[in-house]
Scaffold this motif. Structure first.
Motif, PDB file in Angstrom:
ATOM      1  N   MET A 285       0.824  -1.415  -0.026  1.00  0.00           N
ATOM      2  CA  MET A 285      -0.041  -0.095  -0.135  1.00  0.00           C
ATOM      3  C   MET A 285       0.823   1.297  -0.071  1.00  0.00           C
ATOM      4  O   MET A 285       0.717   2.236  -0.902  1.00  0.00           O
ATOM      5  N   ALA A 286       1.781   1.258   0.915  1.00  0.00           N
ATOM      6  CA  ALA A 286       2.794   2.509   0.972  1.00  0.00           C
ATOM      7  C   ALA A 286       3.462   2.602  -0.433  1.00  0.00           C
ATOM      8  O   ALA A 286       3.589   3.971  -0.734  1.00  0.00           O
ATOM      9  N   LYS A 287       3.947   1.684  -0.883  1.00  0.00           N
ATOM     10  CA  LYS A 287       4.843   1.704  -2.281  1.00  0.00           C
ATOM     11  C   LYS A 287       3.798   2.390  -3.358  1.00  0.00           C
ATOM     12  O   LYS A 287       4.209   3.194  -3.981  1.00  0.00           O
ATOM     13  N   LYS A 288       2.411   2.004  -3.261  1.00  0.00           N
ATOM     14  CA  LYS A 288       1.540   2.651  -4.264  1.00  0.00           C
ATOM     15  C   LYS A 288       1.300   4.023  -4.131  1.00  0.00           C
ATOM     16  O   LYS A 288       1.116   4.807  -4.924  1.00  0.00           O
ATOM     17  N   LEU A 289       1.454   4.349  -2.867  1.00  0.00           N
ATOM     18  CA  LEU A 289       0.916   5.836  -2.385  1.00  0.00           C
ATOM     19  C   LEU A 289       2.389   6.691  -2.415  1.00  0.00           C
ATOM     20  O   LEU A 289       2.229   7.845  -2.111  1.00  0.00           O
ATOM     21  N   GLY A 290       3.435   6.075  -2.739  1.00  0.00           N
ATOM     22  CA  GLY A 290       4.632   6.913  -2.514  1.00  0.00           C
ATOM     23  C   GLY A 290       5.057   7.355  -1.072  1.00  0.00           C
ATOM     24  O   GLY A 290       5.633   8.352  -0.758  1.00  0.00           O
ATOM     25  N   VAL A 291       4.594   6.293   0.040  1.00  0.00           N
ATOM     26  CA  VAL A 291       4.742   6.990   1.401  1.00  0.00           C
ATOM     27  C   VAL A 291       5.983   5.899   1.693  1.00  0.00           C
ATOM     28  O   VAL A 291       6.050   4.857   1.801  1.00  0.00           O
ATOM     29  N   GLU A 292       6.994   6.643   2.399  1.00  0.00           N
ATOM     30  CA  GLU A 292       8.020   6.094   2.932  1.00  0.00           C
ATOM     31  C   GLU A 292       8.141   5.465   4.227  1.00  0.00           C
ATOM     32  O   GLU A 292       7.548   6.292   5.030  1.00  0.00           O
ATOM     33  N   MET A 293       8.016   3.971   4.335  1.00  0.00           N
ATOM     34  CA  MET A 293       7.840   3.430   5.643  1.00  0.00           C
ATOM     35  C   MET A 293       8.900   2.355   5.935  1.00  0.00           C
ATOM     36  O   MET A 293       8.775   1.137   5.729  1.00  0.00           O
ATOM     37  N   PRO A 294      10.198   2.804   6.095  1.00  0.00           N
ATOM     38  CA  PRO A 294      11.255   2.108   6.247  1.00  0.00           C
ATOM     39  C   PRO A 294      11.083   0.976   7.292  1.00  0.00           C
ATOM     40  O   PRO A 294      11.545  -0.231   6.902  1.00  0.00           O
ATOM     41  N   LEU A 295      10.339   1.262   8.516  1.00  0.00           N
ATOM     42  CA  LEU A 295      10.301   0.095   9.558  1.00  0.00           C
ATOM     43  C   LEU A 295       9.326  -1.151   9.091  1.00  0.00           C
ATOM     44  O   LEU A 295       9.652  -2.245   9.276  1.00  0.00           O
ATOM     45  N   THR A 296       8.267  -0.466   8.209  1.00  0.00           N
ATOM     46  CA  THR A 296       7.368  -1.656   7.734  1.00  0.00           C
ATOM     47  C   THR A 296       8.044  -2.115   6.713  1.00  0.00           C
ATOM     48  O   THR A 296       7.790  -3.541   6.792  1.00  0.00           O
ATOM     49  N   ASP A 297       8.816  -1.700   5.850  1.00  0.00           N
ATOM     50  CA  ASP A 297       9.624  -2.391   4.797  1.00  0.00           C
ATOM     51  C   ASP A 297      10.408  -3.449   5.448  1.00  0.00           C
ATOM     52  O   ASP A 297      10.552  -4.565   4.722  1.00  0.00           O
ATOM     53  N   THR A 298      11.117  -3.220   6.618  1.00  0.00           N
ATOM     54  CA  THR A 298      11.902  -3.924   7.120  1.00  0.00           C
ATOM     55  C   THR A 298      11.392  -5.160   7.560  1.00  0.00           C
ATOM     56  O   THR A 298      11.736  -6.319   7.483  1.00  0.00           O
ATOM     57  N   VAL A 299      10.311  -4.958   8.535  1.00  0.00           N
ATOM     58  CA  VAL A 299       9.468  -6.157   8.787  1.00  0.00           C
ATOM     59  C   VAL A 299       8.975  -7.033   7.598  1.00  0.00           C
ATOM     60  O   VAL A 299       8.987  -8.325   7.813  1.00  0.00           O
TER      61      VAL A 299
END
Length: 325
Positions: A285-299
């Motif tokens: 979802m974050a990638k589609k919206l262009g929102v940076e979420m490094p912690l979420t991506d790490t999980v």
């Protein structure tokens, strides 16, 4: 701990850990309760013994696997199942007469296949959005059953439904707040499980002091996501998300925290950890919206590979230095 509101007929769909507690709670505050479950080992055990490792159900609570009866019994239908199983359940539920039934979702997640919020899943299955609410926030069964109170939130796009449900479900054990941002409430509740996984990994690595930065930075990235979805970023700092951190990041009872600790130790954790599927969905979802979420991506990386969790977490410290806000 009786409620002052007129006795209601309430059905709980799901008789697992949280569902059994909800049946226990609704009965305790004076309502007529039906507890429904699918015919499986969990259902059979609670049907035969009226208890599990968390609660013992009063004889007044009717336990059934008859969905038609369970739906017909009540105007308030509380659902507490695996978030990823909601659509399958609703496929069956919507074959029955559910006009004017009020649905309360007591799960925290985002549908992995569609990236829809759970209330959106209900609407996509034909349920009127004005008849859907969510009930989220901090609290462990092990504390509630010892009469340790907590605060939670009920939200809906229908303000009248929100108020009605709070009035019906409030007690001295749970202080409710009226939610005013369905997007933020649902996303905040779902994503806190993601950070529960990181918290457990930090425990397993011997780095519990990093939970402070995790709370600060995790909440900020969730606030950005909520805003991008059209919600109020302040919801990330409310009961649905930040208010639930103690229950998720620090408690020995948290399945998500335990899953994260187990994975860095190379151990198996067999109980449901909703943050696993949610990490996959929210990262997409974050990638589609262009929102940076490094912690979420790490999980999400940890979930996808299930290996090198320590190395993946440590790589966060190699990211480019930026301003805090």
């Amino acid at each position: 701990m009786q409620n002052i509101i007129k006795k209601q007929n309430i059905t709980i769909l799901g008789c697992g850990r949280w569902g059994s507690f909800l049946a226990w709670y609704a009965n305790r505050i004076g309502h007529n309760v039906v507890s429904w479950g699918r015919e499986d080992d969990i259902f059979r055990a609670i049907k035969e013994t009226r208890k599990n490792e968390y609660v013992e159900l009063d004889e007044k609570i009717e336990i059934t696997n008859d969905l038609e009866f369970a739906l017909h019994h009540s105007d308030i239908i509380i659902i507490s199942i695996n978030a990823q199983a909601l659509r399958n359940l609703l496929t069956v539920v919507t074959k029955h007469d559910i006009k004017n039934k009020k649905f309360v979702l007591c799960m925290k997640g985002v549908e992995e296949v569609t990236c829809l919020r759970l209330s959106e899943v209900c609407v996509s299955m034909g349920i009127d959005k004005d008849n859907v609410a969510v009930w989220v926030g901090p609290g462990h069964i092990q504390d509630f059953t010892k009469s340790v109170p907590n605060a939670m939130v009920i939200d809906s796009v229908n303000k009248e439904l929100t108020k009605e449900l709070v009035d019906v479900l409030k007690s001295n054990l749970i202080r409710f707040y009226y939610g005013t941002d369905m997007i933020g409430t649902e996303i905040g509740a779902a994503t806190k499980n993601i950070f529960g996984i990181i918290a457990g990994a930090l425990d397993g690595m011997g780095y519990p002091a990093l939970k402070g930065p995790l709370m600060a930075r995790g909440t900020r990235e969730v606030a950005r996501l909520i805003e991008a979805l059209g919600g109020n970023e302040l919801s990330a700092y409310g009961l649905c998300h930040l208010g639930d951190y103690e229950t998720t990041l620090f408690s020995k009872h948290s399945n998500n925290r335990a899953w994260g600790e187990a994975v860095v130790k190379g151990e198996k954790f067999l109980k449901l950890a909703e943050g696993v599927a949610t990490a996959r969905a929210v990262s997409t979802m974050a990638k589609k919206l262009g929102v940076e979420m490094p912690l979420t991506d790490t999980v999400n990386q940890i979930v996808q590979t299930n290996t090198n969790a320590i190395q993946i977490l440590q790589s966060l410290f190699n990211r480019e230095i930026i301003t805090e806000f």
